[in-house]
Design a protein around this motif. Structure first.
Motif, PDB file in Angstrom:
ATOM      1  N   UNK A 194       8.223  -0.161   0.820  1.00 40.56           N
ATOM      2  CA  UNK A 194       8.167   0.488  -0.489  1.00 40.56           C
ATOM      3  C   UNK A 194       8.889  -0.324  -1.558  1.00 40.56           C
ATOM      4  N   UNK A 195       8.194  -0.537  -2.668  1.00 42.42           N
ATOM      5  CA  UNK A 195       8.813  -1.078  -3.882  1.00 42.42           C
ATOM      6  C   UNK A 195       8.844   0.080  -4.879  1.00 42.42           C
ATOM      7  N   UNK A 242       8.088 -11.234  -8.781  1.00 42.29           N
ATOM      8  CA  UNK A 242       7.720 -11.370 -10.184  1.00 42.29           C
ATOM      9  C   UNK A 242       7.424 -10.043 -10.890  1.00 42.29           C
ATOM     10  N   UNK A 243       7.467  -8.953 -10.135  1.00 44.90           N
ATOM     11  CA  UNK A 243       7.249  -7.621 -10.708  1.00 44.90           C
ATOM     12  C   UNK A 243       8.157  -6.647  -9.954  1.00 44.90           C
ATOM     13  N   UNK A 244       9.460  -6.877 -10.000  1.00 44.76           N
ATOM     14  CA  UNK A 244      10.396  -6.151  -9.131  1.00 44.76           C
ATOM     15  C   UNK A 244      10.609  -4.700  -9.515  1.00 44.76           C
ATOM     16  N   UNK A 245      10.251  -4.344 -10.754  1.00 46.84           N
ATOM     17  CA  UNK A 245      10.466  -2.968 -11.231  1.00 46.84           C
ATOM     18  C   UNK A 245       9.143  -2.366 -11.697  1.00 46.84           C
ATOM     19  N   UNK A 246       8.253  -2.091 -10.760  1.00 51.41           N
ATOM     20  CA  UNK A 246       6.926  -1.595 -11.142  1.00 51.41           C
ATOM     21  C   UNK A 246       6.997  -0.232 -11.827  1.00 51.41           C
ATOM     22  N   UNK A 247       5.996   0.054 -12.636  1.00 55.10           N
ATOM     23  CA  UNK A 247       5.938   1.372 -13.295  1.00 55.10           C
ATOM     24  C   UNK A 247       5.757   2.462 -12.228  1.00 55.10           C
ATOM     25  N   UNK A 248       4.776   2.250 -11.327  1.00 51.35           N
ATOM     26  CA  UNK A 248       4.537   3.183 -10.233  1.00 51.35           C
ATOM     27  C   UNK A 248       5.077   2.602  -8.933  1.00 51.35           C
ATOM     28  N   UNK A 249       5.339   3.455  -7.967  1.00 52.05           N
ATOM     29  CA  UNK A 249       5.811   2.995  -6.667  1.00 52.05           C
ATOM     30  C   UNK A 249       4.680   2.310  -5.907  1.00 52.05           C
ATOM     31  N   UNK A 250       4.998   1.161  -5.328  1.00 54.85           N
ATOM     32  CA  UNK A 250       4.037   0.426  -4.517  1.00 54.85           C
ATOM     33  C   UNK A 250       4.395   0.625  -3.048  1.00 54.85           C
ATOM     34  N   UNK A 251       3.430   1.140  -2.276  1.00 49.53           N
ATOM     35  CA  UNK A 251       3.611   1.343  -0.833  1.00 49.53           C
ATOM     36  C   UNK A 251       2.737   0.346  -0.093  1.00 49.53           C
ATOM     37  N   UNK A 252       3.316  -0.314   0.895  1.00 44.84           N
ATOM     38  CA  UNK A 252       2.537  -1.180   1.772  1.00 44.84           C
ATOM     39  C   UNK A 252       2.444  -0.484   3.117  1.00 44.84           C
ATOM     40  N   UNK A 253       1.231  -0.135   3.526  1.00 42.76           N
ATOM     41  CA  UNK A 253       1.010   0.561   4.789  1.00 42.76           C
ATOM     42  C   UNK A 253       0.304  -0.340   5.786  1.00 42.76           C
ATOM     43  N   UNK A 254       0.968  -0.658   6.888  1.00 45.19           N
ATOM     44  CA  UNK A 254       0.371  -1.405   7.997  1.00 45.19           C
ATOM     45  C   UNK A 254       0.167  -0.408   9.131  1.00 45.19           C
ATOM     46  N   UNK A 255      -1.090  -0.027   9.340  1.00 44.25           N
ATOM     47  CA  UNK A 255      -1.406   1.150  10.160  1.00 44.25           C
ATOM     48  C   UNK A 255      -1.561   0.791  11.631  1.00 44.25           C
ATOM     49  N   UNK A 256      -1.166   1.737  12.482  1.00 46.64           N
ATOM     50  CA  UNK A 256      -1.352   1.597  13.922  1.00 46.64           C
ATOM     51  C   UNK A 256      -2.624   2.288  14.375  1.00 46.64           C
ATOM     52  N   UNK A 257      -3.205   1.794  15.460  1.00 43.05           N
ATOM     53  CA  UNK A 257      -4.346   2.427  16.142  1.00 43.05           C
ATOM     54  C   UNK A 257      -5.536   2.698  15.229  1.00 43.05           C
ATOM     55  N   UNK A 258      -5.824   1.775  14.333  1.00 40.49           N
ATOM     56  CA  UNK A 258      -7.079   1.865  13.580  1.00 40.49           C
ATOM     57  C   UNK A 258      -8.255   1.720  14.516  1.00 40.49           C
ATOM     58  N   UNK A 259      -8.102   0.836  15.515  1.00 47.83           N
ATOM     59  CA  UNK A 259      -9.222   0.504  16.388  1.00 47.83           C
ATOM     60  C   UNK A 259      -9.690   1.682  17.240  1.00 47.83           C
TER      61      UNK A 259
END
Length: 518
Positions: free
Chosen positions: A284-285, A330-347
């Protein structure tokens, strides 16, 4: 004096607007410069694919990957965690070694399938046989079944050719090509009829053979490419299930069919680990102005384990991680929260992302956009509006700031139709969130790397992956900065011509939170 005052105010407004535009262009320029001059993609790919390897759900390697990703995000100053969403049958692959020992010695190319039972401490040596060639009905097959006792049984059709159709089309005569296709079609139909007559499917037959005393099951799931097989999971519980390359499978099949009684010696070591926890990696950023609204960078982290999962979905994973690293720089204080989701068991059915959607309705309700990348190493060439009526208004605006060298490759379709599966964007889309798949150029993905034994580091085209980092980072930046909340208004879906009924928006589905067990 009033005129001068008004003019001064106008100048200030214009100056502020120019400064904001200049600032926006500067962030984008920095993103591009960082990708072009300081890319970490090769480093990430090496660590993920060469050091950690395949990431089958329920394996120690999958857990190692989550731990690695959390540490990597935190080294960039991005808070991250493993979020548990369920549990899965734990299993660890060991050594697989397969030799034909009669009528001559030859080491074969093959592997045990995921979740295959082990041969134990000692190798197993036994004759290889085919299924009965003449089965009149299911009762006749039941009478034949005792013949599998003590044998390895071949249960896949012997392919008539190991050459892909494109190779035939290039070199064969038209008559020869058409003859091959006709004979292959007839053979495939006869094989399907055979299974129907036996009363089994490729999923249920292994258990019946195991129960009848077979010492192992052998498949060959050809991917219609030179030397490439699809590699999935086993359906036996006590004896190993192996997959052999088409060339070796065909040799064994011909030897057995012609009465040569081939024998193989198999070592297939594996460990059952009980039920183990399953996770998503979430980084999360935090947003500054609208922290309760979200832009989600999405990629599935797991893979099958026939190879190292380089293009399915190592490339999507490193795109999202690299985009996050650069945005944090280069964008450390974004207006909205940035979530990076690396998902398990997609397959196994989008389980990780479905669990996240189900467990975090407060986030899903306030998503500005989801950008998902999955299908291979190619540069992104297509984005559809996925059935959101006003997607053109915001997506085209965001895309307008993507450099032409990247954006010119991308074709858009608006408003499009809602996607109903295939990758994790569908989990969010079903819940009504604006979710978009960044669809990539094929690079022979379906035949050569998707779920195959050849999905390895050497297949990555890093220039295309760098292209995708720029696209993802700029889209994320623009979506975060947008003054407007992205519209969720959906198109009116048409009448289904087959059923005559009104089509409906896809509905959320619950994940399998206890997998690999019946």
């Amino acid at each position: 004096m009033k005129k001068l005052s008004g003019l001064f105010t106008l100048c200030l407004l214009l100056s502020a607007h120019f400064s904001f535009a200049q600032s926006k262009d500067e962030v984008i320029q920095n993103i591009v410069k960082e990708v072009e001059q300081n890319s970490k993609l090769e480093e990430l790919a090496h660590q993920l694919l060469d050091s950690i390897g395949p990431r089958l759900v329920g394996t120690p390697q999958m857990n190692n990957a989550h731990n690695w990703a959390v540490k990597k995000f935190e080294s960039w100053g991005i808070p991250a965690e493993k979020q548990k969403w369920g549990e899965w049958r734990g299993w660890e692959r060991g050594v697989t070694h397969i030799d034909m020992v009669e009528p001559r010695l030859q080491t074969l190319e093959g592997r045990q399938l995921a979740w295959s039972p082990s041969t134990g401490k000692k190798p197993v040596t036994a004759e290889v046989i085919t299924l009965s060639e003449t089965v009149s009905d299911s009762m006749a097959f039941q009478r034949w079944l005792p013949q599998v006792k003590g044998k390895f049984v071949l249960i896949s059709m012997q392919e008539p050719t190991g050459r892909p159709d494109y190779n035939w089309e290039e070199y064969a005569t038209e008559a020869s090509f058409e003859k091959m296709k006709r004979e292959r079609s007839e053979q495939s139909e006869a094989w399907r009829d055979k299974f129907s007559t036996m009363g089994y499917t490729s999923r249920t037959l292994p258990a019946a053979l195991e129960k009848a005393g077979a010492v192992g099951v052998i498949t060959s799931n050809w991917s219609e490419g030179f030397g490439v097989n699809k590699v999935f999971g086993a359906y036996t519980k006590e004896v190993p299930t192996l997959d052999l390359a088409l060339e070796d499978y065909g040799m064994l099949y011909r030897l057995a069919e012609n009465g040569s009684k081939p024998k193989i010696k198999v070592t297939a070591q594996s460990k059952e680990l009980g039920m183990v926890p399953t996770f998503n990696t979430i980084a999360t950023i935090k947003g500054t102005e609208l922290p309760e609204e979200y832009v989600v960078l999405s990629a599935h982290f797991d893979s099958w384990d026939g190879a190292t999962g380089a293009t399915d979905n190592g490339t999507g994973t490193i795109v999202m991680m690299e985009a996050a690293r650069i945005l944090k720089e280069y964008y450390p204080n974004p207006k909205r929260t940035i979530i990076i989701g690396l998902w398990g068991s997609e397959e196994q059915g989008l389980n990780g992302s479905r669990a996240f959607v189900e467990d975090h309705p407060e986030i899903v309700e306030n998503i500005q956009a989801v950008f998902n990348q999955d299908n291979g190493t190619g540069r992104v060439v297509r984005i559809t509006g996925n059935g959101f009526l006003h997607a053109y208004d915001y997506l085209e605006d965001w895309l307008s700031k993507v450099p032409d060298t990247v954006a010119d490759h991308v074709q858009t379709t608006f408003p499009g139709r809602p996607g109903r599966g295939g990758s994790d964007y569908a989990s969010f889309l079903a819940a009504g969130a604006p979710a978009f798949n960044l669809t990539a150029l094929d690079w022979a993905y379906w035949n050569y790397t998707w779920h195959t034994n050849r999905d390895t580091y050497d297949k990555i085209v890093f220039d295309d992956v760098r292209n995708n980092v720029i696209l993802t980072a700029v889209l994320t930046y623009m979506a975060s900065e947008d003054d407007e909340k992205a519209s969720r208004e959906q198109i009116k879906l048409p009448i289904n011509t087959r059923t005559g009924e009104q089509e409906t928006w896809p509905e959320p589905r619950s994940p399998n939170r206890r997998g690999g067990v019946e």
